[in-house]
Design an enzyme around this catalytic site. Sequence first.
Site: not given
Length: 316
Positions: A53-54
């Site tokens: 995530y990210g």
Amino acid sequence: MQERNLGRTGLRVSRTGLGTMTWGTATDEHEARDQLIAFVEAGGNLVDTANVYGAGASEELLGSLVGDVVPREELVIATKAGFGLRRGQRVYDTSRGYLLSTLDLSLRRLGVDHVDLWQMHVWDDGTPLDETLAALDTAVSSGRAAYVGISNYTGWQTAQAATWQQAVPGRAQLASTQMEYSLVNRAIEAEVLPAAAACGLGVLPYSPLGKGVLTGKYRGGIPSDSRGASEHAGKIEAYLDEGSRGIVESVVRAADGLGWTPLEVALVWVRDRPGVTAPIVGSRTTVQLKAALGAEDKELPPEIRAALDDVSESAA
């Protein structure tokens, strides 16, 4: 907020989880801080992230808040591994060496000595299953993870992985599976839910609002400032067809009749499905999160639940 046991384990988690997929990208540090405070004040403890995530930003942002904003012992921190990057492209990699190095990096980002739940994010045809599962054993035996689970495994993959871990004493038992599940996507009911029930796994549904479609905000199209228009959201076109529109309209009618919001109707439906432990709710803003937390004290009347079951049968 009520708590439930995660599968057959003694781990108690809030029956709604906080998803952090947008943290560090669409959700900045100030919103993330406010979200975490609001979630914990509402009685929540399960916070879900992933190494991908990210590109690690979600874990880093969560780690900056743990201990500073919320005591570590008040959280059940869950993260995932299994995606790798090769020449800028995302690939599956559940080899033992890659997984354990990824876990160590996640621990550093999170600023903790262990995670409460470590999940295999994907099934990888390129790695023998016993090698992948051996990484779970090592994570638990070394104290880097208290419990382990899987995500995005089909029914037969779920049963095979869980049975392998149960076959020999000392292996780390699977606690949970994380899968997409909502009124517009009930595909896991055919095989995954029965496999999870038979093997004693808790189910953590993601996208319980059908990527936001079940809130009703996309009835007139995709607003340019909505999450559906964001590169971080994932495609929602599959849930804008005629069948899904009919389901959304039924949710809206049920909400009107109950004096609820469509979000509350859709979330409560998933939360109280057989086998479900806790849906994972991801929100860009604290306002959106608080709207979801407002569903905690609600329960669908049996006749409305049955009607929603019938109208969404095509999504199963």
